[in-house]
Write a protein that holds these residues in place. Sequence first.
Motif, PDB file in Angstrom:
ATOM      1  N   TYR A  76      -1.785  40.235  84.718  1.00  0.00           N
ATOM      2  CA  TYR A  76      -0.485  40.413  84.073  1.00  0.00           C
ATOM      3  C   TYR A  76      -0.074  41.877  84.131  1.00  0.00           C
ATOM      4  O   TYR A  76      -0.903  42.772  84.295  1.00  0.00           O
ATOM      5  CB  TYR A  76      -0.514  39.919  82.626  1.00  0.00           C
ATOM      6  CG  TYR A  76      -1.297  40.785  81.659  1.00  0.00           C
ATOM      7  CD1 TYR A  76      -0.720  41.911  81.078  1.00  0.00           C
ATOM      8  CD2 TYR A  76      -2.605  40.462  81.316  1.00  0.00           C
ATOM      9  CE1 TYR A  76      -1.430  42.700  80.191  1.00  0.00           C
ATOM     10  CE2 TYR A  76      -3.318  41.239  80.421  1.00  0.00           C
ATOM     11  CZ  TYR A  76      -2.730  42.365  79.868  1.00  0.00           C
ATOM     12  OH  TYR A  76      -3.442  43.146  79.002  1.00  0.00           O
ATOM     13  N   THR A 209       1.780  35.114  73.205  1.00  0.00           N
ATOM     14  CA  THR A 209       1.824  36.430  73.841  1.00  0.00           C
ATOM     15  C   THR A 209       0.547  37.211  73.565  1.00  0.00           C
ATOM     16  O   THR A 209       0.028  37.918  74.436  1.00  0.00           O
ATOM     17  CB  THR A 209       3.042  37.218  73.345  1.00  0.00           C
ATOM     18  OG1 THR A 209       4.227  36.436  73.540  1.00  0.00           O
ATOM     19  CG2 THR A 209       3.190  38.523  74.102  1.00  0.00           C
ATOM     20  N   TYR A 212      -2.171  36.004  75.809  1.00  0.00           N
ATOM     21  CA  TYR A 212      -1.892  36.418  77.189  1.00  0.00           C
ATOM     22  C   TYR A 212      -2.226  37.893  77.410  1.00  0.00           C
ATOM     23  O   TYR A 212      -2.846  38.256  78.411  1.00  0.00           O
ATOM     24  CB  TYR A 212      -0.426  36.136  77.501  1.00  0.00           C
ATOM     25  CG  TYR A 212      -0.006  36.414  78.922  1.00  0.00           C
ATOM     26  CD1 TYR A 212      -0.446  35.605  79.966  1.00  0.00           C
ATOM     27  CD2 TYR A 212       0.842  37.474  79.214  1.00  0.00           C
ATOM     28  CE1 TYR A 212      -0.059  35.849  81.269  1.00  0.00           C
ATOM     29  CE2 TYR A 212       1.241  37.721  80.517  1.00  0.00           C
ATOM     30  CZ  TYR A 212       0.789  36.922  81.541  1.00  0.00           C
ATOM     31  OH  TYR A 212       1.178  37.180  82.836  1.00  0.00           O
ATOM     32  N   VAL A 213      -1.842  38.743  76.467  1.00  0.00           N
ATOM     33  CA  VAL A 213      -2.036  40.187  76.633  1.00  0.00           C
ATOM     34  C   VAL A 213      -3.486  40.572  76.397  1.00  0.00           C
ATOM     35  O   VAL A 213      -4.026  41.451  77.088  1.00  0.00           O
ATOM     36  CB  VAL A 213      -1.094  40.950  75.672  1.00  0.00           C
ATOM     37  CG1 VAL A 213      -1.402  42.439  75.680  1.00  0.00           C
ATOM     38  CG2 VAL A 213       0.355  40.710  76.057  1.00  0.00           C
TER      39      VAL A 213
END
Length: 374
Positions: A76, A209, A212-213
């Motif tokens: 990402y 989020t 994901y991060v």
Amino acid sequence: MGFRKKNKSPPVLSHEFVIQNHADMVSCVAMVVLLGLMFEVTAKFAIMFITVQYNVTQSPDTDAEDKPEPVNLYKYGAKDIATVFFYLLIAIILHALIQEYVLDKINRRLHLSKTKHSKFNESGQLASFYLFSFVWGVSILTNEEFVTNPTFLWEGYPHIHMAFQVKFFYICQIAYWFHALPELYFQKVRKEDIPRQLYYICLYIFHITGAYVLNLHRLGLVLLVPHYLVELLFHASRLFYFSDENKQKGFTLWALLFVITRLLTLTVSVLTFGFGLSRTDNQGFSLADGNFNVLTVRMTCLSAICLTQAWMMWKFINFQLKKWREQSQIQASKKKTVSPKSRPSKKDSRGGSVNGVMKPDDKTSPRARKSKAS
């Protein structure tokens, strides 16, 4: 809503004009991005919005003669914001299509009130999304073998590399929940319903989020799939309830699975943060390596999950208590109401009197007695 036939056109760029034509406007913006692929100058910028970025090719370390093909994985980065924005536009368009060609047609047949109409639209949109996400998530879990090996949740952390399906799944999830914010305006959601919807929209954005991060996409995916199943069952049951109020069996199954899912979420989270990640060899904090395996981050993540589950259980208990009170009040009112047949008649209540004059038990009148005495 967009794609609707309008009898009166409101003033250009007014609130009503934007609400009625927002899907058409968003379609034009998405079309401009797609047209950018046709020109060499703008193609490299348009690709950043459409395709998944940060491709990493890995070759398996094997000495065998027949080496397997290289594997394409993804990381990402900041360019993912552009990809999320583009698929946010796609989510708005799909939202308008489902509303116009599916939900509005059903609403015309059911003739619901304004309150039920708003809840029916909300459940219809969310049920469609939960069904799609649940099927997609199950297919990813099956292919990645997350379920068969629980230690896969923390072994090899940080999990900076993702398969295409996993990354695209998270991009679509984040885009969908961000698109739900402007939909509160586009759908003319009632003011009393906005805080409730804002709560769960922000919670979804925060947790998805964050997973994901922080490179916790494996744990996030395992927790999202059963949660989406429970939410799908709830909104599907509510849709059936609006069509026929006698269909309430789905809520009983939802209540059972809701409690089981909350316990499962807490168990997996404690197992991952309390035992798995705390015992891995790669301990430390490094933004460059994507490593967030320190006690502060682990406890913060675990606390956020536990608080969210506690809040959801509190809302669930209040909902069940409110429903139980309503049912008890209905049953009590039914017992108090006495049927007309069971009420005593005027004749019986006065002890055999007619028009205030006592009627004797025998059928002899006073005149007859007087004549005999004479």
